[in-house]
Design a protein around this motif. Structure first.
Motif, mmCIF file in Angstrom:
data_model
loop_
_atom_site.group_PDB
_atom_site.id
_atom_site.type_symbol
_atom_site.label_atom_id
_atom_site.label_comp_id
_atom_site.label_asym_id
_atom_site.label_seq_id
_atom_site.Cartn_x
_atom_site.Cartn_y
_atom_site.Cartn_z
ATOM 1 N N LYS A 204 0.700 -1.269 0.133
ATOM 2 C CA LYS A 204 0.040 0.007 -0.013
ATOM 3 C C LYS A 204 0.835 1.220 -0.006
ATOM 4 O O LYS A 204 0.187 2.409 -0.129
ATOM 5 C CB LYS A 204 -0.928 -0.039 1.146
ATOM 6 C CG LYS A 204 -1.898 -0.868 1.263
ATOM 7 C CD LYS A 204 -2.855 -1.009 2.579
ATOM 8 C CE LYS A 204 -4.019 -1.866 2.545
ATOM 9 N NZ LYS A 204 -5.247 -1.446 1.757
ATOM 10 N N ASP A 206 2.913 2.905 -1.786
ATOM 11 C CA ASP A 206 2.778 3.795 -2.994
ATOM 12 C C ASP A 206 1.654 4.546 -3.090
ATOM 13 O O ASP A 206 1.505 5.591 -3.600
ATOM 14 C CB ASP A 206 3.440 3.166 -4.236
ATOM 15 C CG ASP A 206 4.673 2.886 -4.412
ATOM 16 O OD1 ASP A 206 5.659 2.963 -3.513
ATOM 17 O OD2 ASP A 206 5.080 1.692 -5.086
ATOM 18 N N ASN A 207 0.679 3.798 -2.976
ATOM 19 C CA ASN A 207 -0.821 4.254 -2.945
ATOM 20 C C ASN A 207 -1.249 5.160 -1.835
ATOM 21 O O ASN A 207 -1.766 6.311 -2.363
ATOM 22 C CB ASN A 207 -1.790 3.043 -2.921
ATOM 23 C CG ASN A 207 -3.321 3.581 -3.261
ATOM 24 O OD1 ASN A 207 -3.641 4.023 -4.511
ATOM 25 N ND2 ASN A 207 -4.036 3.698 -2.347
ATOM 26 N N ASP A 211 -1.880 8.996 -2.431
ATOM 27 C CA ASP A 211 -3.354 9.539 -1.507
ATOM 28 C C ASP A 211 -2.916 10.699 -0.749
ATOM 29 O O ASP A 211 -3.952 11.705 -0.808
ATOM 30 C CB ASP A 211 -3.640 8.418 -0.554
ATOM 31 C CG ASP A 211 -5.228 8.572 -0.412
ATOM 32 O OD1 ASP A 211 -5.852 9.679 -0.569
ATOM 33 O OD2 ASP A 211 -5.655 7.635 0.279
ATOM 34 N N GLN A 350 -8.195 2.814 -4.494
ATOM 35 C CA GLN A 350 -6.725 3.198 -5.261
ATOM 36 C C GLN A 350 -6.905 4.499 -5.675
ATOM 37 O O GLN A 350 -7.874 4.814 -6.042
ATOM 38 C CB GLN A 350 -6.635 2.186 -6.294
ATOM 39 C CG GLN A 350 -6.435 0.478 -6.000
ATOM 40 C CD GLN A 350 -5.055 0.425 -5.167
ATOM 41 O OE1 GLN A 350 -4.041 1.069 -5.631
ATOM 42 N NE2 GLN A 350 -5.203 -0.195 -4.065
ATOM 43 N N VAL A 351 -5.847 5.138 -5.605
ATOM 44 C CA VAL A 351 -5.620 6.692 -5.918
ATOM 45 C C VAL A 351 -4.873 6.580 -7.177
ATOM 46 O O VAL A 351 -3.577 6.079 -7.385
ATOM 47 C CB VAL A 351 -4.991 7.425 -4.828
ATOM 48 C CG1 VAL A 351 -5.346 8.875 -5.131
ATOM 49 C CG2 VAL A 351 -5.975 7.188 -3.536
ATOM 50 N N LYS A 352 -5.364 7.532 -8.195
ATOM 51 C CA LYS A 352 -4.426 7.852 -9.354
ATOM 52 C C LYS A 352 -4.089 9.238 -9.500
ATOM 53 O O LYS A 352 -5.328 9.872 -9.585
ATOM 54 C CB LYS A 352 -4.947 7.364 -10.505
ATOM 55 C CG LYS A 352 -3.993 7.298 -11.582
ATOM 56 C CD LYS A 352 -4.650 6.487 -13.039
ATOM 57 C CE LYS A 352 -3.544 6.619 -14.173
ATOM 58 N NZ LYS A 352 -4.278 5.759 -15.126
ATOM 59 N N TYR A 368 -10.452 8.180 -7.571
ATOM 60 C CA TYR A 368 -10.389 7.301 -6.714
ATOM 61 C C TYR A 368 -11.494 6.113 -7.003
ATOM 62 O O TYR A 368 -12.428 6.449 -7.595
ATOM 63 C CB TYR A 368 -10.993 7.844 -5.445
ATOM 64 C CG TYR A 368 -10.285 8.528 -4.451
ATOM 65 C CD1 TYR A 368 -9.296 8.168 -3.433
ATOM 66 C CD2 TYR A 368 -9.928 10.050 -4.669
ATOM 67 C CE1 TYR A 368 -8.466 9.100 -2.765
ATOM 68 C CE2 TYR A 368 -9.287 10.760 -3.920
ATOM 69 C CZ TYR A 368 -8.409 10.250 -2.896
ATOM 70 O OH TYR A 368 -7.659 11.007 -2.151
#
Length: 475
Positions: A204, A206-207, A211, A350-352, A368
């Motif tokens: 998690k 990196d996410n 975030d 998950q976040v981008k 998200y």
């Protein structure tokens, strides 16, 4: 390979073939232990035993963290005698010094690390959370309001210095407590628990960093929205309900659509129009409705349809309506808290974060996405708070049980378009609720619910609320 024998051995050959006592791990921990063993991050002693229930020492804990981050490969400590209980010839000296100089730990006293002391669960969690300051150099403090620690019956046992890190770790899905209602902050951290946290951290981190970056951007948008200037936007909300095929005369799908325009000037003036359409019902006298509202000088003006769908203006005086200042403050609080989603949703997402051209500037697109299959925790968090206070506990529990028995999964996606001026210029939301088959839950005819919304045409300057003449003379 760095882990964890009863004699504090590190850098042993990895037990790639598997740990001899893997079956002694708890069900929740076994996959994490197995993954870390296969990747060489954890291993047993020279005989291949992991001892999952054995507690870990602070020296073993800090070594694991440093190795997980790879800090030992590119950092050489200049000072090697910061703590009296970790002399230069101690096997953990290098790892403790690297962690100290990196800001991960400051020891238990100015010259004591507590090298052979048991590492407690709150120490374990705090050390891992501290590593995010290395991964994200702008992380200076953690919001304590991320979750309500009172949900844990042993909340009073949590040390003051560990409260924010524990809240952060629960919110981000790194830990979940020793049970649904206990945290066990002073308990010794067992090796299998450490393995689970390490596995989640690797998966998690990196996410979570992305975030944090996204939330900082969105946090600025909230500040800008409520700095006294107006805000205007338009949008559309649609709810589609697909029904199970039964012997009744129910349609296969019912759809509700609302078209919105909003103009708002803080602290207490707004103009809103809502046009609704309902399709799919066999008979519906209100398939289309249009409502317009103004709030000016504390008076609410509404253009409402009558039974013949003829609209006329009516006014509601301040004495006959809720406290408008409080109402507007609630709107502001709701907007502000959008960054603090229930952790049951947040930790599954998950976040981008992407660069994008927004409002002809170099802005950001923040997405998200996530899916929930175990929805019991989510509904226990949000449903009681959203229901009328007039419902007693048995009614609330009945609704909770009904929802939990009928919903199979929830997937969601939300996108924000943020300009270089830290203002939102568009957002889209999609929620898909899949219900269980009618054979699983009796008398629940709903198959799925799809909710979509889109808001755009944002404006933030020169917003004015002008009451039309016909509204001014409304009775």
């Amino acid at each position: 390979a760095i882990f964890l024998s009863s004699t504090c051995v590190v850098n042993q050959p990895a037990q790639a073939a598997g740990l001899k006592d893997l079956n002694q791990c708890a069900d929740y921990a076994k996959p994490s232990v197995e993954r870390l063993s296969q990747s060489g991050i954890v291993n047993g002693n020279e005989n291949g035993y992991f001892y999952p229930k054995q507690v870990i020492t602070r020296a073993q804990m800090i070594t694991l963290i440093v190795k997980s981050l790879g800090l030992d490969e590119n950092i050489s400590p200049e000072n090697t005698d910061t703590f009296k209980d970790v002399p230069q010839n101690h096997w953990a000296n290098k790892y403790v010094e690297i962690a100290y100089q990196s800001g991960i730990t400051s020891g238990i006293a100015p010259d004591q690390f507590g090298v052979n002391q048991t590492c407690t669960r709150e120490q374990m969690t705090t050390l891992f959370v501290n590593t995010f300051k290395l991964l994200d150099d702008k992380l200076t403090e953690i919001p304590s309001q991320l979750i309500d620690l009172n949900r844990f019956t042993d909340e009073a046992q949590i040390s003051d210095w560990a409260r924010d890190p524990l809240a952060f770790a629960v919110y981000m899905g790194l830990i979940s407590g020793t049970s649904a209602s206990t945290m066990g902050p002073k308990m010794g951290a067992e090796r299998e628990q450490v393995a689970v946290l390490t596995d989640r951290f690797i998966d998690k981190k990196d996410n979570i960093v992305m975030d944090l970056q996204a939330q900082r951007i969105l946090g600025k948008t909230i500040q800008e929205q409520f700095n006294g200037q107006g805000i205007s936007n338009t949008g559309e909300i649609e709810i589609k309900v697909a029904l199970q095929q039964t012997d009744s005369d129910l349609p296969s799908e019912v759809s509700f659509k609302a078209h919105l325009t909003n103009d708002m000037v803080w602290p207490a003036a707004f103009h809103q129009t809502v046009g609704t359409e309902i399709t799919g019902l066999p008979s519906n006298d209100y398939s289309q409705l249009n409502v317009e509202q103004y709030l000016v000088d504390g008076i609410l003006y509404q253009k409402l349809p009558d039974e013949n769908n003829h609209a006329s203006w009516v006014r509601t005086s301040p004495t006959d309506m809720p406290d408008i200042s409080k109402l507007m403050q609630n709107v502001k609080d709701a907007q502000t808290s959008q960054l603090l989603l229930p952790d049951e949703i947040h930790k599954s997402g998950q976040v981008k974060l992407e660069d994008a051209v927004v409002n002809e500037t170099n802005g950001h697109k923040i997405t998200y996405t996530g899916q929930l299959t175990d929805i019991s925790g989510l509904f226990n968090q949000i449903l009681p708070a959203s229901l009328p206070a007039t419902l007693d506990s048995s009614q609330v529990q009945y609704l909770l049980d009904t929802v939990q028995q009928s919903v199979k999964s929830i997937s969601f996606s939300e996108v924000f378009f943020v300009g270089a001026d830290n203002l939102i210029y568009g957002n889209q939301l999609n929620i898909n609720i899949n219900c269980k088959d009618e054979t699983d839950v009796e008398d629940i005819p709903v198959k799925s619910i799809i909710i979509t919304s889109r808001m755009d045409n944002y404006k933030y300057h020169d917003i004015s609320i002008v009451l039309p003449p016909e509204a001014k003379v409304a009775p």
